[in-house]
Design an enzyme around this catalytic site. Structure first.
Site, PDB file in Angstrom:
ATOM      1  N   HIS A  56       0.819  -1.222   0.000  1.00 11.42           N
ATOM      2  CA  HIS A  56       0.000   0.000   0.000  1.00 11.42           C
ATOM      3  C   HIS A  56       0.847   1.264   0.000  1.00 11.42           C
ATOM      4  CE1 HIS A  56      -4.050  -1.793   0.876  1.00 11.42           C
ATOM      5  NE2 HIS A  56      -3.251  -2.831   1.083  1.00 11.42           N
ATOM      6  N   ASP A  97       4.016   9.415  -0.635  1.00  2.53           N
ATOM      7  CA  ASP A  97       2.814   8.668  -0.261  1.00  2.53           C
ATOM      8  C   ASP A  97       2.523   7.642  -1.342  1.00  2.53           C
ATOM      9  OD1 ASP A  97       0.534   8.022   1.218  1.00  2.53           O
ATOM     10  OD2 ASP A  97       0.062  10.130   1.587  1.00  2.53           O
TER      11      ASP A  97
HETATM   12  O1  F6P Z   1      -0.656   2.972   4.365  1.00  5.29           O
HETATM   13  C1  F6P Z   1      -0.296   1.968   5.187  1.00  5.29           C
HETATM   14  C2  F6P Z   1      -1.197   1.752   6.376  1.00  5.29           C
HETATM   15  O2  F6P Z   1      -1.061   0.446   6.826  1.00  5.29           O
HETATM   16  C3  F6P Z   1      -2.638   2.065   6.024  1.00  5.29           C
HETATM   17  O3  F6P Z   1      -3.359   0.967   5.741  1.00  5.29           O
HETATM   18  C4  F6P Z   1      -3.163   2.747   7.220  1.00  5.29           C
HETATM   19  O4  F6P Z   1      -3.843   3.889   6.879  1.00  5.29           O
HETATM   20  C5  F6P Z   1      -2.018   3.143   8.045  1.00  5.29           C
HETATM   21  O5  F6P Z   1      -0.868   2.631   7.430  1.00  5.29           O
HETATM   22  C6  F6P Z   1      -2.263   2.726   9.465  1.00  5.29           C
HETATM   23  O6  F6P Z   1      -1.147   2.400  10.138  1.00  5.29           O
HETATM   24  P1  F6P Z   1      -1.181   1.586  11.490  1.00  5.29           P
HETATM   25  O7  F6P Z   1      -1.774   0.247  11.234  1.00  5.29           O
HETATM   26  O8  F6P Z   1       0.256   1.520  11.889  1.00  5.29           O
HETATM   27  O9  F6P Z   1      -1.999   2.383  12.460  1.00  5.29           O
END
Ligand code: F6P
Length: 480
Positions: A153, A361
């Site tokens: 992602h 990003d």
């Molecule tokens: O973009 C990567 C990601 O895993 C997204 O899915 C999510 O918005 C964000 O990072 C959340 O991060 P975490 O799980 O560390 O709170």
């Protein structure tokens, strides 16, 4: 139909609250519609090694707890203090420690050995994100022959950048045990193909294929989409509801500039505040006529870079306000909590300018949401970083270099002054880029490709599947 098994670090278990971000937004609708197993971390810390299972509708949520030291070394350290900055090309924020790398591997091993017994002959596996890059090889080592897809992602950096982490070669070799590896943009695909060549001895074939260890692996760009039409309807409704109504009243006719982000070093918040400060310094006209609202939802509070960032953002925000505020006007409002997604949709529709300026990003779904939220008759202007994956699709936004405070100030000035006809023109072109797609279509496209490549179809028969858009329920989650 093959049973779908999704694997991700965070699992948005029902009743688990707002927690999972962009990944959950992208996958929730697909899982609801198609059913299957969603496997990953429960969100709990304990020494219990059992798999907890919970059925909700046609989705089985299967999760494991992490111990305190696993959580520290696998999640806080290796995932979020090594891989996250590395993959976002921000080596100055990166730390590396072999012990953390080995706990990361151990957690990937434990995930693989907990998942393997749950699998059935007709399953297809879809593993998500940087926390679980070693899992494909670990599942294969346990005899799993099912098609395995992996989707990253976040961005994938240049091979030179990657080489700064000693573990990177091993991770790439583990990852290429998957059948299909998906990225947000073609640029990420190119970087990965080159890294796989240098670090795993892969040869690049035509049609997006790699040849490695005597087998073929397919690479592809699958930009994550939002449910644009549904988000537009949510925004239209929310714009008339109490929270946006209260915000509008508080603005007393000033133009609203809005940022909605997780508080994360990749989001360029300090640079964004500098750009706004430069606007106030150099264009006194805008003083008292504009308010900047930055939602900066606190996240990953156990990681030191995030705590340092929070202090820096608070300091800079305080400095802007003490310098430019007047007794009856405050130029900047900053909120460190996530809000309901529908409330954000209403705020986005109210905002004359959407400021989305990450330093790097993978995609940035907030940029797409801002476009979807606009009133087509009187749309606002998106200012978008050229380093967000979304800039590849939303080229009619005002594209900026987020490091350049003067460029940000110029773009803010341009956006705030922009004529209605230019706003409409730019918005329409962005809207056209996102209106037809949905996260369900995105997911189905990936899975259809996985089924073809995972079942040994030759490269030249892999083509886009026919998919039908469907409506997806939205959830309240952190901004990505
Ligand atoms: O973009 C990567 C990601 O895993 C997204 O899915 C999510 O918005 C964000 O990072 C959340 O991060 P975490 O799980 O560390 O709170």
């Amino acid at each position: 139909m093959n049973r779908l098994v999704v694997v991700s670090n965070r699992v948005p278990t029902p009743g688990g609250g707002a927690q999972a971000g962009g990944l959950a937004v992208a996958l929730a609708g697909l899982m609801e519609q198609r059913g299957g197993v969603w496997f990953g971390w429960s969100g709990d810390i304990s020494n219990d090694h059992s798999v907890k299972s919970h059925q909700d509708g046609n989705v089985q949520y299967a999760t494991i707890d992490l111990s305190q030291s696993e959580h520290d070394r696998y999640y806080n350290e290796f995932s979020n203090s090594t891989l996250w900055p590395l993959l976002h090309s921000m080596p100055e924020l990166m730390s590396f420690d072999r012990r953390n790398a080995s706990v990361y591997r151990a957690v990937n091993e434990r995930m693989a050995s907990s998942l393997a017994p749950l699998l059935r002959p007709n399953d297809m596996l879809w593993i998500h994100d940087y926390h679980l890059m070693a899992m494909p090889a670990m599942l294969r080592a346990r005899g799993v022959t099912a098609p395995i897809g992996f989707f990253l992602h976040i961005p994938f950096p240049s091979p030179d950048m990657l080489a700064s982490v000693p573990e990177a070669g091993a991770l790439i070799r583990d990852l290429v045990a998957a059948d299909l590896i998906g990225f947000q943009t073609q640029n990420d695909v190119e970087n990965f193909a080159e890294a796989a060549h240098r670090l795993a001895g892969a040869t690049r074939l035509t049609g997006g294929w790699l040849h490695v260890d005597g087998r073929r692996v397919r690479l592809g760009a699958f930009p994550v989409e939002i449910e644009a039409r549904e988000f537009a309807a949510t925004a239209e409704h929310a714009w008339r509801a109490a929270p946006t109504e209260r915000l509008r009243r508080s603005l007393q006719g000033q133009k609203l500039v809005l940022g909605v982000d997780r508080l994360d070093p990749t989001k360029g918040l300090i640079q964004r505040l500098s750009g706004y400060r430069r606007l106030l310094e150099t264009r006194p006209d805008w003083r008292r006529r504009v308010t900047f609202l930055q939602i900066a939802a606190e996240s990953r509070k156990d990681v030191s870079a995030y705590r340092v960032l929070r202090e820096a953002v608070d300091r800079e925000a305080g400095a802007i306000n003490s310098e430019w505020s007047e007794p009856d006007w405050t130029p900047l409002r900053i909120v460190a909590r996530a809000g309901a997604r529908s409330t954000m949709a209403g705020y986005m529709r109210e905002a004359r300018v959407g400021l989305v300026t990450p330093l790097r990003d993978g995609m940035n779904l907030v940029a797409k949401e801002y476009i979807a939220a606009q009133d087509p008759q009187d749309p606002g202007v998106l200012i978008l970083s050229r380093f967000a994956g979304a800039a590849k699709q939303l080229g009619s936004a005002l594209i900026v270099n987020p490091h350049d405070a003067d460029e940000l100030a110029d773009a803010l000035d341009t956006a705030l002054r922009m004529s209605l006809s230019e706003r409409q023109e730019r918005w329409l072109s962005c809207w056209r880029a996102i209106e037809g797609a949905t996260p369900v279509v995105w997911g189905r496209t990936f899975l259809a490709t996985l089924l073809r490549v995972g079942s040994g179809a030759p490269a030249n028969t892999v083509s886009g599947p026919k998919v039908v858009p469907e409506v997806v329920r939205q959830r309240n989650v952190f901004p990505g």
